[in-house]
Design an enzyme around this catalytic site. Structure first.
Site, PDB file in Angstrom:
ATOM      1  N   ASN A 184       0.868  -1.182   0.000  1.00  0.00           N
ATOM      2  CA  ASN A 184       0.000   0.000   0.000  1.00  0.00           C
ATOM      3  C   ASN A 184       0.904   1.230   0.000  1.00  0.00           C
ATOM      4  O   ASN A 184       1.479   1.581   1.027  1.00  0.00           O
ATOM      5  CB  ASN A 184      -0.889  -0.046   1.252  1.00  0.00           C
ATOM      6  CG  ASN A 184      -1.701   1.218   1.443  1.00  0.00           C
ATOM      7  OD1 ASN A 184      -1.788   2.055   0.548  1.00  0.00           O
ATOM      8  ND2 ASN A 184      -2.298   1.352   2.623  1.00  0.00           N
ATOM      9  N   GLU A 186      -5.646  -4.613  10.692  1.00  0.00           N
ATOM     10  CA  GLU A 186      -4.597  -3.629  10.912  1.00  0.00           C
ATOM     11  C   GLU A 186      -4.889  -2.860  12.191  1.00  0.00           C
ATOM     12  O   GLU A 186      -5.681  -1.907  12.178  1.00  0.00           O
ATOM     13  CB  GLU A 186      -4.532  -2.635   9.740  1.00  0.00           C
ATOM     14  CG  GLU A 186      -4.182  -3.269   8.416  1.00  0.00           C
ATOM     15  CD  GLU A 186      -3.575  -2.245   7.470  1.00  0.00           C
ATOM     16  OE1 GLU A 186      -2.438  -2.446   7.047  1.00  0.00           O
ATOM     17  OE2 GLU A 186      -4.220  -1.224   7.202  1.00  0.00           O
ATOM     18  N   GLY A 231       2.423   2.373  10.742  1.00  0.00           N
ATOM     19  CA  GLY A 231       3.424   3.425  10.579  1.00  0.00           C
ATOM     20  C   GLY A 231       4.150   3.799  11.853  1.00  0.00           C
ATOM     21  O   GLY A 231       4.823   4.819  11.901  1.00  0.00           O
ATOM     22  N   SER A 243       3.235  -2.009  10.389  1.00  0.00           N
ATOM     23  CA  SER A 243       4.686  -2.077  10.590  1.00  0.00           C
ATOM     24  C   SER A 243       5.295  -3.434  10.247  1.00  0.00           C
ATOM     25  O   SER A 243       6.242  -3.877  10.901  1.00  0.00           O
ATOM     26  CB  SER A 243       5.052  -1.663  12.020  1.00  0.00           C
ATOM     27  OG  SER A 243       4.625  -0.326  12.263  1.00  0.00           O
ATOM     28  N   GLU A 274      -6.889   4.989   7.670  1.00  0.00           N
ATOM     29  CA  GLU A 274      -6.631   6.391   7.295  1.00  0.00           C
ATOM     30  C   GLU A 274      -7.823   6.994   6.556  1.00  0.00           C
ATOM     31  O   GLU A 274      -8.068   8.198   6.642  1.00  0.00           O
ATOM     32  CB  GLU A 274      -5.325   6.487   6.482  1.00  0.00           C
ATOM     33  CG  GLU A 274      -4.116   6.271   7.393  1.00  0.00           C
ATOM     34  CD  GLU A 274      -2.884   5.680   6.733  1.00  0.00           C
ATOM     35  OE1 GLU A 274      -2.815   5.666   5.491  1.00  0.00           O
ATOM     36  OE2 GLU A 274      -1.989   5.220   7.471  1.00  0.00           O
ATOM     37  N   LYS A 304       0.113   4.253  -0.314  1.00  0.00           N
ATOM     38  CA  LYS A 304      -0.535   5.459   0.234  1.00  0.00           C
ATOM     39  C   LYS A 304      -0.298   6.646  -0.705  1.00  0.00           C
ATOM     40  O   LYS A 304      -0.267   6.438  -1.918  1.00  0.00           O
ATOM     41  CB  LYS A 304      -0.048   5.719   1.671  1.00  0.00           C
ATOM     42  CG  LYS A 304      -0.184   4.451   2.530  1.00  0.00           C
ATOM     43  CD  LYS A 304      -0.011   4.673   3.997  1.00  0.00           C
ATOM     44  CE  LYS A 304      -0.184   3.342   4.731  1.00  0.00           C
ATOM     45  NZ  LYS A 304      -0.126   3.484   6.164  1.00  0.00           N
TER      46      LYS A 304
HETATM   47  P1  PGA Z   1       2.718   0.399   7.661  1.00  0.00           P
HETATM   48  O1  PGA Z   1       1.261   0.632   7.018  1.00  0.00           O
HETATM   49  O2  PGA Z   1       3.244  -0.901   7.092  1.00  0.00           O
HETATM   50  O3  PGA Z   1       3.526   1.587   7.223  1.00  0.00           O
HETATM   51  O4  PGA Z   1       2.545   0.326   9.129  1.00  0.00           O
HETATM   52  C1  PGA Z   1       0.384  -0.440   6.821  1.00  0.00           C
HETATM   53  C2  PGA Z   1      -0.906   0.058   6.247  1.00  0.00           C
HETATM   54  O5  PGA Z   1      -1.369   1.140   6.641  1.00  0.00           O
HETATM   55  O6  PGA Z   1      -1.513  -0.585   5.372  1.00  0.00           O
END
Ligand code: PGA
Length: 250
Positions: A8, A164, A170, A209, A96, A10
């Site tokens: 992803n 998640e 993040g 993460s 998000e 983003k």
């Molecule tokens: P991250 O994000 O791996 O940066 O924690 C995962 C996600 O939001 O899909």
């Protein structure tokens, strides 16, 4: 079940950086790996990425869609447009989107149903906040989100669910394998009770993460069928490390 690793991106990526990243991933894919790989770039790059990966096993997904197939919705993108750009998946209900845009379960379900109607596989995201986990409400929040966000389970064969925990996204913090196992077992039970045997075939991804150093442990956890990867999907080497960890478990 074959592991599914979804990147992803983003709100990251321009045409040149995208070409470089996808090129690096394709060049480093472990030969013959029995792992599904999906890249979810921003909408502006969907067609470009779909074109680059078209002769490869890598597939493409979008990060959101509107529940309607067309119409007066300035700035939104409909599922048929995503399919037309060459994508096969779409993430819906990411935390998000839920927090930045106030999206609730009913909207997430409508988006997932729109995705399926266009032949896309929705990746429906759910997860509790830190506060909810501290209050001992994680499992009840997950149950509630499942009941509200999942599309009709008659089409379970085209569904993907991603757990998640919001506090792990993040942040560098990951849930412990025991916590992940507990939540994934609950999700599997819900899928089975709604879809019977077909509920066993729905991939349940963990996200938050995930990186090459923790991927093996998380992916080896019961009912973890893959990973939804944010930060570590933006560098070919890091993302390939996760794909390689998944391949080693196949
Ligand atoms: P991250 O994000 O791996 O940066 O924690 C995962 C996600 O939001 O899909």
């Amino acid at each position: 079940m074959r592991k599914l690793i979804v990147g992803n991106w983003k709100m990251n990526g321009l045409r040149q950086s995208s070409e470089d990243l996808v090129g690096g991933i394709l060049a480093g894919l472990p030969a013959g790996a029995d792992v599904g790989v999906v890249l979810c770039p921003p909408a502006t790059l969907l067609a470009q990425v779909a074109e680059i990966v078209k002769e490869s096993p890598v597939e493409v997904g979008a990060q959101d869609c509107h529940p309607d197939a067309s119409g007066a919705h300035t700035g939104d993108i409909a599922a048929p447009m995503i399919a037309d750009a060459g994508a096969r998946y779409v993430i819906v209900g990411h935390s998000e989107r839920r927090s930045d845009h106030g999206e609730g379960d009913a909207l997430v379900r409508a988006k997932a149903e729109a995705a399926m109607a266009s032949g896309l596989r929705p990746i429906v995201c759910i997860g509790e906040t830190a506060e909810q986990r501290r209050a001992g409400e994680a499992l009840s929040v997950i149950k509630h989100q499942l009941a509200g966000s999942l599309p009709a389970l008659s089409q379970a064969d085209s569904l993907v669910v991603a757990y998640e925990p919001v506090w792990a996204i993040g942040t560098g913090d990951t849930a412990t394998p025991a916590d992940v196992e507990e939540v994934h077992a609950l999700i599997r039970t819900a899928l089975r009770s709604g879809a019977g045997e077909a509920g066993n075939q729905v991939p349940i991804l963990y996200g938050g993460s995930v990186k090459s150093s923790n991927a093996s442990e998380l992916l080896a956890t019961a009912d973890v069928d893959g990973a939804l990867v944010g930060g570590a999907s933006l560098k070919a080497e890091d993302f390939l490390g996760i794909i390689t960890a998944a391949a080693a478990l196949a």
